[in-house]
Design a protein around this motif. Structure first.
Motif, PDB file in Angstrom:
ATOM      1  N   PRO A  55      38.219  31.444  28.776  1.00  0.00           N
ATOM      2  CA  PRO A  55      38.234  30.017  29.130  1.00  0.00           C
ATOM      3  C   PRO A  55      39.632  29.442  29.359  1.00  0.00           C
ATOM      4  O   PRO A  55      39.760  28.401  30.011  1.00  0.00           O
ATOM      5  CB  PRO A  55      37.553  29.338  27.930  1.00  0.00           C
ATOM      6  N   HIS A  56      40.674  30.113  28.849  1.00  0.00           N
ATOM      7  CA  HIS A  56      42.014  29.567  29.001  1.00  0.00           C
ATOM      8  C   HIS A  56      42.950  30.457  29.832  1.00  0.00           C
ATOM      9  O   HIS A  56      44.151  30.197  29.893  1.00  0.00           O
ATOM     10  CB  HIS A  56      42.628  29.309  27.624  1.00  0.00           C
ATOM     11  N   VAL A  57      42.417  31.476  30.471  1.00  0.00           N
ATOM     12  CA  VAL A  57      43.214  32.287  31.396  1.00  0.00           C
ATOM     13  C   VAL A  57      42.861  31.851  32.810  1.00  0.00           C
ATOM     14  O   VAL A  57      41.771  32.132  33.315  1.00  0.00           O
ATOM     15  CB  VAL A  57      42.956  33.801  31.196  1.00  0.00           C
ATOM     16  N   GLY A  58      43.777  31.147  33.445  1.00  0.00           N
ATOM     17  CA  GLY A  58      43.495  30.608  34.768  1.00  0.00           C
ATOM     18  C   GLY A  58      43.690  31.609  35.880  1.00  0.00           C
ATOM     19  O   GLY A  58      42.965  31.608  36.869  1.00  0.00           O
ATOM     20  N   ASP A  59      44.687  32.480  35.731  1.00  0.00           N
ATOM     21  CA  ASP A  59      45.005  33.413  36.819  1.00  0.00           C
ATOM     22  C   ASP A  59      45.621  34.678  36.243  1.00  0.00           C
ATOM     23  O   ASP A  59      46.360  34.640  35.254  1.00  0.00           O
ATOM     24  CB  ASP A  59      45.976  32.761  37.814  1.00  0.00           C
ATOM     25  N   ILE A  60      45.277  35.799  36.864  1.00  0.00           N
ATOM     26  CA  ILE A  60      45.873  37.096  36.541  1.00  0.00           C
ATOM     27  C   ILE A  60      46.436  37.631  37.844  1.00  0.00           C
ATOM     28  O   ILE A  60      45.707  37.797  38.822  1.00  0.00           O
ATOM     29  CB  ILE A  60      44.816  38.069  35.971  1.00  0.00           C
ATOM     30  N   ARG A  61      47.752  37.903  37.869  1.00  0.00           N
ATOM     31  CA  ARG A  61      48.365  38.307  39.145  1.00  0.00           C
ATOM     32  C   ARG A  61      49.517  39.266  38.896  1.00  0.00           C
ATOM     33  O   ARG A  61      50.061  39.334  37.799  1.00  0.00           O
ATOM     34  CB  ARG A  61      48.843  37.084  39.933  1.00  0.00           C
ATOM     35  N   GLY A  62      49.874  40.002  39.943  1.00  0.00           N
ATOM     36  CA  GLY A  62      51.006  40.899  39.825  1.00  0.00           C
ATOM     37  C   GLY A  62      50.920  42.055  40.792  1.00  0.00           C
ATOM     38  O   GLY A  62      50.079  42.095  41.694  1.00  0.00           O
ATOM     39  N   LYS A  63      51.834  43.019  40.606  1.00  0.00           N
ATOM     40  CA  LYS A  63      51.883  44.251  41.397  1.00  0.00           C
ATOM     41  C   LYS A  63      52.458  45.352  40.525  1.00  0.00           C
ATOM     42  O   LYS A  63      53.316  45.096  39.682  1.00  0.00           O
ATOM     43  CB  LYS A  63      52.794  44.085  42.625  1.00  0.00           C
ATOM     44  N   GLY A  64      52.025  46.588  40.770  1.00  0.00           N
ATOM     45  CA  GLY A  64      52.581  47.713  40.038  1.00  0.00           C
ATOM     46  C   GLY A  64      52.427  47.525  38.540  1.00  0.00           C
ATOM     47  O   GLY A  64      51.342  47.228  38.043  1.00  0.00           O
ATOM     48  N   LEU A  65      53.534  47.698  37.813  1.00  0.00           N
ATOM     49  CA  LEU A  65      53.531  47.451  36.369  1.00  0.00           C
ATOM     50  C   LEU A  65      54.259  46.147  36.068  1.00  0.00           C
ATOM     51  O   LEU A  65      55.157  46.084  35.219  1.00  0.00           O
ATOM     52  CB  LEU A  65      54.177  48.638  35.635  1.00  0.00           C
TER      53      LEU A  65
END
Length: 453
Positions: free
Chosen positions: A358-368
């Motif tokens: 409920p409190h994680v709005g976005d997960i983003r990135g590349k590689g590690l």
């Protein structure tokens, strides 16, 4: 995780917090004075790309120290510096033809700014009116006054605002989670951001701009935010239209962190100047640098030939040995393959575990290189109040012996003041077992922190 501040003669980052001492390290782990085995899942600040205690790197550093530890670059060079430069130039396919080596990311950014300015003074018809830079909000490019002035992070700038140069202005980042409008395609978003950059050139006077500066994947300021496809090509087109330079700051996101040695390889766009650091030497010695496009080098050579900038520890032999050893190890062990493989696994585990939180709005990135952005309300994307200090609570909780994991917490995500995110940057040698441990521990930390709120 603090001891009595009266026991330390060091001015620590917080005068009321004396951190526990590290007494050893191996691979993904640090060993603390109290016997804790600590999972270094951020590599400090995305630095320790090979993890800790790599014997090959340590040996190459010792060998260089046995040969010579220091000489001044105004008088002498070293073979290890030449070897490092050749390796890095070759890694760009010769598209960037020279390397300038210094000690920290901030120093590299300072050098890039000064080189950009001097380039325009060295042209056959000098363009001395080019004194301005355009960067992005809420970027962070370093902590020295020049680099801090380039960045657009409100909290970091605020105490020193009266001391900062007024020659930088800022445009919007490419930040799809908050920047894209409902129903807007990636292509339309890029067109809008390119128009904003064009408008800023026009506002300043196109002939006055030295360069546009950006991180290919935004690090501490936004939490591992990659650009949408086509963005950097469009930004470079605007720069080229007006004769300005295109500078990519890869201090944090480069040197393999995002799955290719240079993050710009994935964007298919070549910078005129590129800053590198952190993963360059993997923390085995302080080292950073700038890679420089050949047109700039040729212009300098046909002009005065002298870069009017130098540092005492420029091209330091031990730092160059550390960087060369780290880069050779990455090549010999094909570690970029592991970055891509383990990066995909980390992405899948983070999304599986936290996408519906409920409190994680976005997960983003590349590689590690992965970030989680936290929100008070998932539907509206409203951030937590800055007084809550959520990112600090998460980072602090991870440091407690029960969890013993590094979680790089940052604030100011939304507007430079409000908003919280954390960065994860495990070493290139990380295993699935260690990623599982990281994700499991992160889940426990978040559960306990949010329960306390």
């Amino acid at each position: 995780m603090a001891t009595d501040n009266k026991t330390s003669a060091i001015l620590h980052r917080d005068t009321r917090f004396v951190p526990k001492k590290v007494v050893g390290g191996k691979g993904s782990y640090l060993f603390l004075e109290d016997g804790t085995k600590f999972l270094d899942s951020t590599g400090g600040a995305a630095v320790s790309c090979l993890g800790h205690g790599n014997e090959q790197v340590n040996q190459m550093i010792k060998d260089q120290m046995d040969q010579v530890s220091y000489c001044h670059s105004a008088f002498f060079g070293t073979q290890v510096a030449e070897d490092l430069a050749q390796l890095l130039v070759d890694s760009t396919g010769g598209k960037l033809s020279k390397l300038f080596v210094v000690s920290s990311g901030s120093e590299a950014v300072e050098a890039a700014l000064k080189l950009a300015r001097q380039y325009f003074l060295e042209l056959p018809t000098p363009q001395s009116q080019r004194t301005k830079f355009i960067a992005r909000l809420p970027s962070y490019h370093g902590t020295t006054l020049g680099a801090l002035g380039l960045g657009g992070h409100v909290q970091r700038r605020e105490p020193f605002e009266p001391l900062l140069s007024r020659n930088t202005s800022h445009v919007s980042p490419c930040y799809a989670y908050r920047g894209k409008r409902d129903g807007e395609s990636d292509a339309d978003y890029v067109v809008r951001l390119a128009a904003e950059l064009e408008a800023e050139f026009q506002r300043l006077g196109p002939e006055t701009v030295c360069a546009f500066v950006a991180e290919p994947v935004v690090g501490a300021a936004l939490g591992c935010v990659p650009a949408v496809p086509g963005y950097f090509r469009a930004m470079k087109d605007v720069c080229e239209k007006h004769g300005a330079l295109f500078i990519l700051d890869e201090i944090m996101s480069g040197m393999g962190r995002c799955g290719t040695l240079h993050a710009w390889e994935q964007e298919d766009v070549i910078p005129d100047i590129q800053t590198i650091g952190k993963g360059l030497g993997g923390g085995y010695a302080p080292v950073s640098g700038i890679l420089i496009g050949d047109s700039i080098v040729q212009t300098m050579d046909k002009g005065t030939g002298v870069f009017r900038h130098g540092q005492t520890y420029q091209g330091h032999p031990v730092s160059c040995a550390a960087a060369l050893a780290v880069q050779k190890t990455i090549q010999e062990q094909s570690l970029l393959d592991n970055v891509r493989e383990m990066g995909a696994y980390l992405e899948s585990q983070l999304k599986q575990r936290f996408e519906n939180h409920p409190h994680v709005g976005d997960i983003r990135g590349k590689g590690l290189f992965w970030g989680l952005e936290f929100v008070k309300d998932k539907a509206t994307k409203e951030p937590f109040d800055s007084e809550v200090r959520l990112s600090s609570l998460i980072q602090g909780k991870g440091l407690e012996p029960e969890y013993s994991v590094s979680l790089y917490g940052c604030s100011g995500t939304v507007d430079g003041i409000k908003g919280d995110h954390l960065v994860l940057a495990p070493p290139f040698v990380v295993s699935k077992t260690e990623i599982d441990l990281l994700v499991d521990t992160l889940e426990k930390v978040l559960k306990d922190v949010f329960a306390s709120l």
